[in-house]
Design an enzyme around this catalytic site. Structure first.
Site, short mmCIF file in Angstrom:
data_model
loop_
_atom_site.label_atom_id
_atom_site.label_comp_id
_atom_site.label_asym_id
_atom_site.label_seq_id
_atom_site.Cartn_x
_atom_site.Cartn_y
_atom_site.Cartn_z
N ASP A 13 -1.14 -50.54 47.80
CA ASP A 13 -0.87 -50.04 46.44
C ASP A 13 -0.82 -48.52 46.38
O ASP A 13 -1.23 -47.92 45.40
CB ASP A 13 -1.95 -50.54 45.44
CG ASP A 13 -2.16 -52.04 45.57
OD1 ASP A 13 -1.16 -52.76 45.60
OD2 ASP A 13 -3.32 -52.48 45.67
N LYS A 16 4.08 -47.28 47.13
CA LYS A 16 5.17 -47.41 48.10
C LYS A 16 6.52 -47.62 47.43
O LYS A 16 7.53 -47.13 47.90
CB LYS A 16 4.88 -48.62 49.00
CG LYS A 16 4.64 -48.26 50.43
CD LYS A 16 4.46 -49.52 51.26
CE LYS A 16 3.01 -49.76 51.61
NZ LYS A 16 2.45 -51.02 51.21
N GLY A 40 3.28 -56.39 46.75
CA GLY A 40 3.91 -56.19 45.44
C GLY A 40 4.48 -54.81 45.36
O GLY A 40 3.77 -53.83 45.51
N HIS A 41 5.79 -54.71 45.20
CA HIS A 41 6.43 -53.41 45.03
C HIS A 41 7.10 -53.37 43.68
O HIS A 41 7.87 -54.27 43.35
CB HIS A 41 7.49 -53.18 46.11
CG HIS A 41 6.93 -53.05 47.48
ND1 HIS A 41 7.69 -53.13 48.61
CD2 HIS A 41 5.67 -52.83 47.89
CE1 HIS A 41 6.91 -52.97 49.67
NE2 HIS A 41 5.68 -52.80 49.25
N GLN A 223 1.06 -54.17 52.47
CA GLN A 223 -0.37 -53.89 52.60
C GLN A 223 -0.56 -52.49 53.23
O GLN A 223 0.25 -51.63 52.95
CB GLN A 223 -1.11 -54.98 53.41
CG GLN A 223 -1.17 -56.31 52.67
CD GLN A 223 0.07 -57.15 52.88
OE1 GLN A 223 0.54 -57.29 53.99
NE2 GLN A 223 0.60 -57.71 51.82
P1 IMP Z 1 -4.53 -61.88 51.54
O1 IMP Z 1 -3.52 -60.99 52.17
O2 IMP Z 1 -4.01 -62.59 50.31
O3 IMP Z 1 -5.17 -62.83 52.52
O4 IMP Z 1 -5.74 -60.96 51.00
C1 IMP Z 1 -6.60 -60.29 51.89
C2 IMP Z 1 -6.99 -58.92 51.33
O5 IMP Z 1 -5.84 -58.07 51.32
C3 IMP Z 1 -7.49 -58.95 49.89
O6 IMP Z 1 -8.48 -57.94 49.74
C4 IMP Z 1 -6.26 -58.58 49.08
O7 IMP Z 1 -6.61 -58.01 47.84
C5 IMP Z 1 -5.61 -57.57 50.00
N1 IMP Z 1 -4.16 -57.44 49.81
C6 IMP Z 1 -3.19 -58.28 50.24
N2 IMP Z 1 -1.97 -57.81 49.91
C7 IMP Z 1 -2.16 -56.65 49.28
C8 IMP Z 1 -1.28 -55.67 48.72
O8 IMP Z 1 -0.05 -55.76 48.76
N3 IMP Z 1 -1.88 -54.58 48.14
C9 IMP Z 1 -3.22 -54.41 48.13
N4 IMP Z 1 -4.08 -55.30 48.65
C10 IMP Z 1 -3.56 -56.41 49.22
#
Ligand code: IMP
Length: 429
Positions: A13, A16, A40-41, A223
């Protein structure tokens, strides 16, 4: 022609969307190489706001989008996202979007397992996005995944589903969650096949051709480094490698294809989900940053935790992520704060450490060591050159560069695309 790889340098976040959109407008091909629809973009183009999770951002700019094999693809979420952006007028077709035929699928049982396991973890939950990302990657590594190419082979689906269900239903039943039936899943997959297969191909071939033709490729990370399954704050991480090195395995290109590696970092820090966050400000300062920075997740809508910029952490991200230039975003959120702090290391017990140690208990105990720096009273919002910035804001940026041992090559001063100070063109050879 130079390629560019862009990755998050904190916990995701970092803003990007805007930077990726600007880079995508100058690229020929945009490639996703890890993650899934947990990303999420938000892209604001003209009067349209596009919220993308799985689709490569270049599609908004009419560029070829490629989803690499390192991505886990939820076919239902993919079709829904295609439907949403088509309704906004975007052309998404097998001419504009190609998906690796060897990418693993996310099925409904993955989200069910994600949710059941998070519930079982209680207070120690990871705070996942609940999209089934972790279970899908587990299946890939355990050689149980159903891949996109399997949709073309009902006979393969038949025995792959047996193996998958044996594993998942045993686990789900053990966790007290509903199990899945084979016939229903088979019907779902066979119904999805004709909608998904037209997009599928060996994308490594297309990327090799693009390279030969001298096309500019943008590798779009999702991420961020501190959520990397190896280098992040394990186990509070996502399930893929988010570092730039992942482009090679996750798209089927050589490591040299990464080109210039740009890291994105906010001028402060945020995190969603659980896990260590040494410079977190669970107080008025954090609430101020959250409000000014509109810190709510694009995918889950969750309020983000906020805190000071952690230079020790970003320096680590620079090293392990191979980051050559930093794009610093949301500097304007700090406007008007009288005193700023930058995390420069950690104290655990009596010991001072330059980097966060890997153990979960040590990470939870780590107290940040701060450097205090004066804030600025003027505005940085909308600045388009260094001359527009208050002198103290320039000092803040310069200090960050020194501490993270990486030049700030791009500075974003508002969500508007043109409110950007560019020090170095990442696509330049
Ligand atoms: P997962 O990827 O859904 O398994 O989540 C694992 C961790 O990564 C959690 O803390 C989520 O909040 C974080 N996470 C996954 N995708 C994003 C993203 O695009 N932005 C911020 N945090 C993310």
């Amino acid at each position: 022609m130079a390629n560019v790889t862009i990755i998050g340098a904190q916990w995701g976040d970092e803003g990007k969307g805007k930077v990726v959109d600007w880079l995508a407008s100058r690229a020929d091909v945009v490639v996703r190489f890890q993650g899934g629809h947990n990303a999420g973009h938000t892209l604001v183009v003209g009067n349209q706001t596009y919220k993308l999770s799985l689709l490569p951002s270049g599609l908004v700019r009419g560029k070829l989008g490629v989803i690499g094999n390192g991505v886990v693809v939820d076919p239902v979420a993919l079709l829904a996202e295609i439907g949403r952006v088509r309704a906004q007028g975007l052309n998404v077709s097998p001419e504009t979007l190609r998906i690796a035929d060897n990418a693993p699928l996310i099925l409904p049982l993955h989200a069910a397992l994600d949710a059941a396991r998070e519930a079982a973890r209680g207070a120690r939950r990871i705070g996942t996005t609940g999209r089934g990302i972790g279970p899908a990657y587990e299946d890939k590594v355990a050689r149980r995944a159903i891949r996109i190419c399997d949709l073309a082979e009902p006979e393969t689906l038949d025995w792959r589903l047996d193996e998958l269900l044996l594993h998942h239903n045993t686990l789900l039943a053990g966790l007290g969650a509903p199990t899945f039936g084979k016939a229903e899943l088979m019907d779902q997959l066979l119904a999805l096949a004709p909608q998904i297969l037209p997009f599928a191909e060996p994308v490594w071939e297309r990327l090799a051709e693009a390279k030969k033709a001298g096309a500019r490729i943008l590798f779009e990370g999702a991420q961020a480094v501190m959520l990397d399954v190896d280098h992040g704050t394990y186990p509070f991480v996502t399930s893929s490698n988010t570092v730039s090195g992942q482009i090679a395995a996750g798209a089927g290109v050589g490591p040299d294809a990464a080109g210039r590696v740009l890291g994105i970092a906010k001028a402060y820090s945020t995190r969603v989900g659980s896990g260590p966050f040494p410079t977190e400000q669970d107080n008025e300062i954090g609430r101020h940053l959250g409000e000014r920075g509109h810190e709510f997740g694009t995918v889950t809508g969750r309020a983000r935790r906020c805190g000071w910029f952690d230079a020790a952490l970003v320096r680590q991200a620079v090293k392990v992520g191979g980051i050559q230039g930093l794009a610093l975003t949301k500097l304007d959120v700090l406007d008007g704060m009288t005193t700023l702090q930058i995390g420069v290391g950690y104290r655990i017990g009596g010991e001072t450490l330059p980097h966060l140690p890997p153990g979960a208990a040590a990470q939870a105990k780590a107290e940040p060591v701060y450097e205090t720096i004066e804030g600025w009273s003027g505005s940085t919002r909308g600045a388009r050159s260094y001359a527009d910035l208050p002198a103290q804001a320039i000092k803040y940026v310069r200090r960050i560069e020194e501490l993270v041992e990486c030049p700030v090559t791009l500075l974003s001063t508002s969500p508007e695309r043109d409110d950007t100070i560019l020090m170095q063109d990442p696509f330049a050879d």
